[in-house]
Design an enzyme around this catalytic site. Structure first.
Site, short mmCIF file in Angstrom:
data_model
loop_
_atom_site.label_atom_id
_atom_site.label_comp_id
_atom_site.label_asym_id
_atom_site.label_seq_id
_atom_site.Cartn_x
_atom_site.Cartn_y
_atom_site.Cartn_z
N SER A 1 -2.40 4.60 -14.42
CA SER A 1 -3.38 4.24 -15.54
C SER A 1 -3.83 2.96 -15.86
O SER A 1 -4.50 2.57 -16.48
CB SER A 1 -2.95 4.81 -17.14
OG SER A 1 -2.90 6.18 -17.28
N THR A 2 -3.27 1.86 -14.95
CA THR A 2 -3.69 0.60 -15.04
C THR A 2 -5.08 0.15 -14.12
O THR A 2 -5.47 -0.90 -14.33
CB THR A 2 -2.60 -0.41 -14.88
OG1 THR A 2 -2.31 -0.23 -13.33
CG2 THR A 2 -1.35 -0.12 -15.66
N GLY A 3 -5.45 0.95 -13.38
CA GLY A 3 -6.96 0.75 -12.73
C GLY A 3 -8.06 1.32 -13.68
O GLY A 3 -8.50 0.89 -14.54
N TYR B 1 -8.50 3.80 -15.30
CA TYR B 1 -8.15 4.31 -16.53
C TYR B 1 -8.07 3.16 -17.55
O TYR B 1 -7.81 3.60 -18.88
CB TYR B 1 -7.00 5.40 -16.51
CG TYR B 1 -7.10 6.77 -16.00
CD1 TYR B 1 -8.55 7.20 -16.02
CD2 TYR B 1 -6.08 7.62 -15.97
CE1 TYR B 1 -8.80 8.52 -15.54
CE2 TYR B 1 -6.56 8.94 -15.55
CZ TYR B 1 -7.72 9.21 -15.27
OH TYR B 1 -8.14 10.85 -14.77
N ASN C 1 -5.92 12.61 -11.53
CA ASN C 1 -6.66 13.06 -12.61
C ASN C 1 -6.27 14.51 -12.89
O ASN C 1 -5.65 15.16 -11.77
CB ASN C 1 -8.09 12.76 -12.39
CG ASN C 1 -8.75 13.64 -11.45
OD1 ASN C 1 -8.84 14.83 -11.42
ND2 ASN C 1 -9.26 12.98 -10.47
N ASP D 1 0.76 -1.26 0.01
CA ASP D 1 -0.15 -0.08 0.08
C ASP D 1 0.73 1.12 -0.02
O ASP D 1 1.55 1.42 0.94
CB ASP D 1 -0.93 -0.06 1.19
CG ASP D 1 -1.67 1.29 1.42
OD1 ASP D 1 -1.64 1.95 0.63
OD2 ASP D 1 -2.50 1.05 2.51
N ILE D 2 0.69 2.13 -1.10
CA ILE D 2 1.78 3.03 -1.00
C ILE D 2 1.63 4.30 -0.04
O ILE D 2 2.39 4.82 -0.10
CB ILE D 2 1.75 3.80 -2.81
CG1 ILE D 2 3.05 4.42 -3.07
CG2 ILE D 2 0.36 4.43 -2.92
CD1 ILE D 2 3.03 4.85 -4.48
N VAL E 1 -6.05 4.52 -6.19
CA VAL E 1 -4.69 4.97 -5.12
C VAL E 1 -4.96 6.37 -4.74
O VAL E 1 -4.61 7.07 -3.72
CB VAL E 1 -3.62 4.83 -5.88
CG1 VAL E 1 -3.11 5.44 -7.20
CG2 VAL E 1 -2.56 4.80 -4.98
N ASP E 2 -5.37 7.42 -5.66
CA ASP E 2 -5.51 8.70 -5.50
C ASP E 2 -6.56 8.98 -4.23
O ASP E 2 -6.11 9.80 -3.39
CB ASP E 2 -6.46 9.43 -6.80
CG ASP E 2 -6.19 10.94 -6.69
OD1 ASP E 2 -5.47 11.50 -6.10
OD2 ASP E 2 -6.90 11.71 -7.74
N1 AR6 Z 1 -1.31 1.46 -2.96
C1 AR6 Z 1 -0.66 1.02 -4.00
N2 AR6 Z 1 -1.80 0.96 -5.20
C2 AR6 Z 1 -2.91 1.29 -5.13
C3 AR6 Z 1 -3.66 1.53 -3.89
C4 AR6 Z 1 -2.63 1.63 -2.74
N3 AR6 Z 1 -3.12 2.13 -1.65
N4 AR6 Z 1 -4.92 1.70 -4.29
C5 AR6 Z 1 -4.99 1.38 -5.55
N5 AR6 Z 1 -3.88 0.92 -6.31
P1 AR6 Z 1 -6.17 3.72 -10.12
P2 AR6 Z 1 -5.71 4.93 -12.70
C6 AR6 Z 1 -3.60 0.40 -7.53
O1 AR6 Z 1 -7.38 3.50 -10.56
O2 AR6 Z 1 -6.05 3.88 -13.58
C7 AR6 Z 1 -8.89 7.93 -9.76
O3 AR6 Z 1 -10.11 8.32 -9.58
C8 AR6 Z 1 -4.71 -0.06 -8.46
O4 AR6 Z 1 -4.91 -1.49 -8.09
O5 AR6 Z 1 -5.99 4.04 -8.89
O6 AR6 Z 1 -4.44 5.89 -13.32
C9 AR6 Z 1 -8.12 9.32 -10.15
O7 AR6 Z 1 -8.66 10.59 -9.45
C10 AR6 Z 1 -4.14 0.18 -9.74
O8 AR6 Z 1 -3.07 -0.93 -10.02
O9 AR6 Z 1 -5.58 4.94 -11.17
C11 AR6 Z 1 -8.29 9.15 -11.62
O10 AR6 Z 1 -9.48 9.84 -12.10
C12 AR6 Z 1 -3.28 1.48 -9.77
O11 AR6 Z 1 -3.09 1.85 -8.32
C13 AR6 Z 1 -8.25 7.71 -11.93
O12 AR6 Z 1 -8.70 7.26 -10.97
C14 AR6 Z 1 -3.85 2.72 -10.46
O13 AR6 Z 1 -4.97 2.60 -10.36
C15 AR6 Z 1 -6.92 7.51 -12.27
O14 AR6 Z 1 -6.85 6.05 -12.71
#
Ligand code: AR6
Length: 175
Positions: free
Chosen positions: A118-120, A122, A25, A11-12, A34-35
């Protein structure tokens, strides 16, 4: 001195490093994934700091304090939304890693942890994103490592961990 590049599962928001990189975003005002986790853990001062920054184009990066996080800085980078590969998503994703690392160097960071940009939500295909991330990280540290000593990809799940581990071993094999 060589910069270590590693993949860990975790967990970052718990990372005790000079800077973590948030998958933000363009509004920089928080969101899900994660944001959202970073904003919850850093506390409301983070939102106030992000408001001051204004918006950030995809592929660029901005820095704030880490506030209640163990990390000293948070680098916020809005990644590309996957649209099937027709919208230059690969270049924008590479820009996220390059601009985040250049900002970390500018801030004098030695240790940087990245979320998988971007791999969640997005939807960027994971193996391709992992190759772009590791390739761009290797390029930047071979050009100008600054004070950087260790860069980690922090994977939240096993699939993500495996994708980055595979990309990293392939990158070393090709060096
Ligand atoms: N620690 C590490 N990685 C994490 C954590 C954590 N606590 N929580 C989730 N991840 P995403 P995106 C991983 O969707 O695709 C937001 O609403 C997750 O499993 O967070 O760039 C923003 O505001 C995945 O592998 O980011 C934007 O609108 C990775 O983090 C949008 O989502 C990224 O997933 C960005 O989407």
């Amino acid at each position: 001195m060589r910069v270590r590049v590693e993949v860990i599962r975790g967990d970052i928001t718990k990372s005790r490093v000079d800077a973590i990189v948030n998958a933000a975003n363009p509004s920089l005002l928080g969101g899900g994934g994660v944001d959202g986790a970073i904003h919850r853990a850093a506390g409301p001062q983070l939102l106030a700091a992000c408001r001051q920054l204004g918006s950030c184009p995809r592929g660029e990066a901005r820095v704030t304090n880490g506030f209640n996080l163990p990390a000293h800085f948070i680098i916020h980078t809005p990644g590309p939304i996957w649209q099937g590969g027709i919208a230059d998503e690969a270049h924008v994703l590479a820009d996220c890693y390059r601009n985040s690392l250049q900002l970390a160097e500018k801030m004098g960071c030695r240790t940087v942890d990245f979320a998988s940009i971007s791999t969640g939500i997005y939807g960027f295909p994971l193996p391709r994103a992992a190759r772009i991330a590791t390739q761009t990280i290797n390029e930047v540290i071979s050009e100008n490592p600054g004070k950087l000593r260790r860069i980690r990809m922090v994977a939240f799940d096993g699939e993500t961990e495996n994708a980055y581990k595979q990309a990293l071993s392939a990158a070393y094999f090709n060096m």
